[in-house]
Write a protein that holds these residues in place. Sequence first.
Motif, PDB file in Angstrom:
ATOM      1  N   THR A  46       0.852  -1.182   0.000  1.00 43.33           N
ATOM      2  CA  THR A  46       0.000   0.000   0.000  1.00 43.33           C
ATOM      3  C   THR A  46       0.891   1.236   0.000  1.00 43.33           C
ATOM      4  OG1 THR A  46      -1.632  -1.213   1.294  1.00 43.33           O
ATOM      5  CG2 THR A  46      -1.888   1.168   1.188  1.00 43.33           C
ATOM      6  N   ALA A  47       0.592   2.181  -0.888  1.00 45.47           N
ATOM      7  CA  ALA A  47       1.379   3.413  -1.004  1.00 45.47           C
ATOM      8  C   ALA A  47       0.435   4.600  -1.142  1.00 45.47           C
ATOM      9  CB  ALA A  47       2.306   3.339  -2.213  1.00 45.47           C
ATOM     10  N   ASP A  48       0.739   5.684  -0.426  1.00 42.50           N
ATOM     11  CA  ASP A  48      -0.028   6.914  -0.559  1.00 42.50           C
ATOM     12  C   ASP A  48       0.568   7.749  -1.695  1.00 42.50           C
ATOM     13  OD1 ASP A  48      -1.683   6.279   1.559  1.00 42.50           O
ATOM     14  OD2 ASP A  48      -0.429   7.305   3.034  1.00 42.50           O
ATOM     15  N   LEU A  49      -0.261   8.056  -2.679  1.00 39.90           N
ATOM     16  CA  LEU A  49       0.162   8.866  -3.827  1.00 39.90           C
ATOM     17  C   LEU A  49      -0.846   9.982  -4.072  1.00 39.90           C
ATOM     18  CD1 LEU A  49       1.232   5.952  -6.192  1.00 39.90           C
ATOM     19  CD2 LEU A  49       2.745   7.559  -5.026  1.00 39.90           C
ATOM     20  N   PRO A  50      -1.025  10.880  -3.096  1.00 36.20           N
ATOM     21  CA  PRO A  50      -2.005  11.953  -3.279  1.00 36.20           C
ATOM     22  C   PRO A  50      -1.569  12.926  -4.368  1.00 36.20           C
ATOM     23  CG  PRO A  50      -0.681  12.369  -1.331  1.00 36.20           C
ATOM     24  CD  PRO A  50      -0.295  11.001  -1.839  1.00 36.20           C
ATOM     25  N   GLY A  51      -2.548  13.418  -5.112  1.00 38.27           N
ATOM     26  CA  GLY A  51      -2.262  14.409  -6.147  1.00 38.27           C
ATOM     27  C   GLY A  51      -1.933  13.821  -7.498  1.00 38.27           C
ATOM     28  N   TYR A 116      -6.195   1.789  -7.494  1.00 36.29           N
ATOM     29  CA  TYR A 116      -5.899   3.155  -7.063  1.00 36.29           C
ATOM     30  C   TYR A 116      -7.211   3.844  -6.725  1.00 36.29           C
ATOM     31  CZ  TYR A 116      -3.863   7.831  -7.043  1.00 36.29           C
ATOM     32  OH  TYR A 116      -3.445   9.086  -6.681  1.00 36.29           O
ATOM     33  N   ASN A 117      -7.344   4.260  -5.466  1.00 35.82           N
ATOM     34  CA  ASN A 117      -8.591   4.854  -5.017  1.00 35.82           C
ATOM     35  C   ASN A 117      -8.303   5.950  -3.993  1.00 35.82           C
ATOM     36  OD1 ASN A 117     -11.324   5.256  -4.701  1.00 35.82           O
ATOM     37  ND2 ASN A 117     -11.587   3.559  -3.274  1.00 35.82           N
ATOM     38  N   ASN A 118      -8.773   7.157  -4.265  1.00 27.46           N
ATOM     39  CA  ASN A 118      -8.616   8.294  -3.354  1.00 27.46           C
ATOM     40  C   ASN A 118      -7.163   8.529  -2.921  1.00 27.46           C
ATOM     41  OD1 ASN A 118     -11.377   8.889  -3.364  1.00 27.46           O
ATOM     42  ND2 ASN A 118     -11.771   7.453  -1.693  1.00 27.46           N
ATOM     43  N   GLY A 119      -6.237   8.443  -3.868  1.00 19.91           N
ATOM     44  CA  GLY A 119      -4.836   8.735  -3.582  1.00 19.91           C
ATOM     45  C   GLY A 119      -4.060   7.595  -2.962  1.00 19.91           C
ATOM     46  N   VAL A 120      -4.669   6.416  -2.825  1.00 16.29           N
ATOM     47  CA  VAL A 120      -3.998   5.269  -2.226  1.00 16.29           C
ATOM     48  C   VAL A 120      -3.883   4.151  -3.263  1.00 16.29           C
ATOM     49  CG1 VAL A 120      -4.055   3.537  -0.392  1.00 16.29           C
ATOM     50  CG2 VAL A 120      -4.870   5.849   0.062  1.00 16.29           C
ATOM     51  N   LEU A 121      -2.646   3.714  -3.512  1.00 15.63           N
ATOM     52  CA  LEU A 121      -2.379   2.612  -4.426  1.00 15.63           C
ATOM     53  C   LEU A 121      -2.231   1.335  -3.613  1.00 15.63           C
ATOM     54  CD1 LEU A 121      -1.619   1.555  -7.301  1.00 15.63           C
ATOM     55  CD2 LEU A 121       0.755   2.036  -6.676  1.00 15.63           C
TER      56      LEU A 121
END
Length: 140
Positions: A46-51, A116-121
């Motif tokens: 799980t990785a946070d990729l906001p923007g 990928y959903n709401n900035g979270v992969l």
Amino acid sequence: MSRNPFDEIERMFDRMSNRLEPFDEGVFEGSVAVDIEETDDAYVVTADLPGFDRDDIDVELAGDRLTLSATHTEAESEEGDEDGGRYLRRERRQQSVSRSVRLPEPVDEDATEAEYNNGVLTVTLPKEAEGDSGHDIPIN
């Protein structure tokens, strides 16, 4: 007897590197922080990729290495925004991040899924079945 301060620093780095997980490459500037969860039958990364948009993200699995990368480039316009404004400073033109992690055991590449959903992969990597690790070679 005088002590060499660099020897102590070297020992500290050795202790720190021994604590890293076998599949951890470390987090550096410009990289993505990840969570890696192991279940009975899969690894879930799980990785946070906001923007970032879905099209900005690339997920690649090569052997035992999973690589996540994302690049976002904003439209180049010195004129300003659509409202007719003018930029005095524009620093958000391009953002690029990446991360590569080594997986501790083989995974089933064909069954790997990414969402990928709401900035979270979230990448789900099913473990390879024990019988799938190779094949018999007949001896003539």
